[in-house]
Design a protein around this motif. Sequence first.
Motif, PDB file in Angstrom:
ATOM      1  N   SER A 119       2.422   4.365  -1.159  1.00 48.61           N
ATOM      2  CA  SER A 119       1.636   4.866  -0.035  1.00 48.61           C
ATOM      3  C   SER A 119       1.063   6.217  -0.416  1.00 48.61           C
ATOM      4  CB  SER A 119       2.507   4.996   1.218  1.00 48.61           C
ATOM      5  OG  SER A 119       2.868   3.725   1.706  1.00 48.61           O
ATOM      6  N   LYS A 120       0.083   6.655   0.375  1.00 44.82           N
ATOM      7  CA  LYS A 120      -0.573   7.937   0.116  1.00 44.82           C
ATOM      8  C   LYS A 120      -0.439   8.825   1.346  1.00 44.82           C
ATOM      9  CE  LYS A 120      -4.631   7.671  -1.687  1.00 44.82           C
ATOM     10  NZ  LYS A 120      -6.080   7.580  -1.927  1.00 44.82           N
ATOM     11  N   ARG A 166      -2.741  -0.725  -1.366  1.00 44.19           N
ATOM     12  CA  ARG A 166      -2.658  -2.113  -1.814  1.00 44.19           C
ATOM     13  C   ARG A 166      -2.481  -2.148  -3.326  1.00 44.19           C
ATOM     14  NH1 ARG A 166      -2.970  -5.431   2.235  1.00 44.19           N
ATOM     15  NH2 ARG A 166      -4.304  -4.936   3.991  1.00 44.19           N
ATOM     16  N   GLU A 213       0.669  10.427  -3.779  1.00 45.04           N
ATOM     17  CA  GLU A 213       1.210   9.079  -3.668  1.00 45.04           C
ATOM     18  C   GLU A 213       2.721   9.112  -3.803  1.00 45.04           C
ATOM     19  OE1 GLU A 213      -0.728   6.360  -6.337  1.00 45.04           O
ATOM     20  OE2 GLU A 213      -2.722   6.895  -5.579  1.00 45.04           O
ATOM     21  N   GLU A 222      -0.802   6.340   4.488  1.00 50.72           N
ATOM     22  CA  GLU A 222      -1.483   5.051   4.494  1.00 50.72           C
ATOM     23  C   GLU A 222      -0.924   4.237   3.340  1.00 50.72           C
ATOM     24  OE1 GLU A 222      -5.634   5.917   4.109  1.00 50.72           O
ATOM     25  OE2 GLU A 222      -5.475   6.524   2.021  1.00 50.72           O
ATOM     26  N   HIS A 223      -0.833   2.956   3.552  1.00 53.10           N
ATOM     27  CA  HIS A 223      -0.302   2.056   2.527  1.00 53.10           C
ATOM     28  C   HIS A 223      -1.374   1.788   1.484  1.00 53.10           C
ATOM     29  CE1 HIS A 223       3.311   1.190   4.869  1.00 53.10           C
ATOM     30  NE2 HIS A 223       2.511   1.306   5.918  1.00 53.10           N
ATOM     31  N   THR A 278       3.420   3.757   9.734  1.00 54.12           N
ATOM     32  CA  THR A 278       2.556   4.698   9.006  1.00 54.12           C
ATOM     33  C   THR A 278       2.953   6.145   9.260  1.00 54.12           C
ATOM     34  OG1 THR A 278       0.954   4.666  10.814  1.00 54.12           O
ATOM     35  CG2 THR A 278       0.576   3.119   8.979  1.00 54.12           C
ATOM     36  N   TYR A 324       7.960  -0.841   7.336  1.00 52.81           N
ATOM     37  CA  TYR A 324       7.264  -0.289   6.170  1.00 52.81           C
ATOM     38  C   TYR A 324       6.731  -1.438   5.312  1.00 52.81           C
ATOM     39  CZ  TYR A 324       6.064   2.267   1.977  1.00 52.81           C
ATOM     40  OH  TYR A 324       5.375   2.789   0.906  1.00 52.81           O
ATOM     41  N   ASP A 325       7.563  -2.434   5.114  1.00 54.26           N
ATOM     42  CA  ASP A 325       7.192  -3.552   4.250  1.00 54.26           C
ATOM     43  C   ASP A 325       5.991  -4.325   4.794  1.00 54.26           C
ATOM     44  OD1 ASP A 325       7.659  -5.021   1.872  1.00 54.26           O
ATOM     45  OD2 ASP A 325       8.694  -6.580   3.020  1.00 54.26           O
ATOM     46  N   GLY A 363       7.682   3.777  -1.584  1.00 56.13           N
ATOM     47  CA  GLY A 363       8.692   3.443  -0.593  1.00 56.13           C
ATOM     48  C   GLY A 363       9.807   2.670  -1.268  1.00 56.13           C
ATOM     49  N   HIS A 396       6.501  -0.625  -2.140  1.00 55.56           N
ATOM     50  CA  HIS A 396       5.100  -0.436  -2.529  1.00 55.56           C
ATOM     51  C   HIS A 396       4.729   1.030  -2.309  1.00 55.56           C
ATOM     52  CE1 HIS A 396       4.728  -1.375   1.819  1.00 55.56           C
ATOM     53  NE2 HIS A 396       3.764  -0.479   1.782  1.00 55.56           N
ATOM     54  N   ARG A 403       3.742  -3.033   6.622  1.00 56.17           N
ATOM     55  CA  ARG A 403       2.691  -2.015   6.696  1.00 56.17           C
ATOM     56  C   ARG A 403       2.322  -1.608   8.121  1.00 56.17           C
ATOM     57  NH1 ARG A 403       0.049  -2.015   1.333  1.00 56.17           N
ATOM     58  NH2 ARG A 403       1.247  -3.459   0.099  1.00 56.17           N
TER      59      ARG A 403
END
Length: 120
Positions: free
Chosen positions: A56-57, A109, A38, A106-107, A19, A13-14, A41, A54, A16
């Motif tokens: 994610s969506k 940014r 959103e 999706e991650h 998914t 996950y970290d 994590g 971070h 990325r």
Amino acid sequence: MLHVSFAKTREAYDDRSKTETRRFWKDSHAAKFRPGTEFMGITKDFRAGGKRMHASKVIFCRKERLGDMSVDSFRREGGTRYWKNRKDYIDAMGGPDLVPWVLRFEHIRACQNREETDVF
């Protein structure tokens, strides 16, 4: 904001590469994960000392029988980074006939040029 723990697959996950995740959630909890929602994590549950990672969506959240998981989904889960093959993953999750929720995401940014100001 909703939180999802990635304790067992934190590295994927970290960085990325992960998914998709499968969860045995109650229907009422899974309903919160609508496309576009959103979530944050986390390394593990906050009560166990977890930390935010971070955001994610959500792309989709739907039920799927483990035995119907595609090779692509296996790769999105973390693939051979954590399990030797798709069958080992399915066995580790409880067998091909169980039906977890599949959360594809999706991650997002982080904004790197965001200025933060303290108000005193």
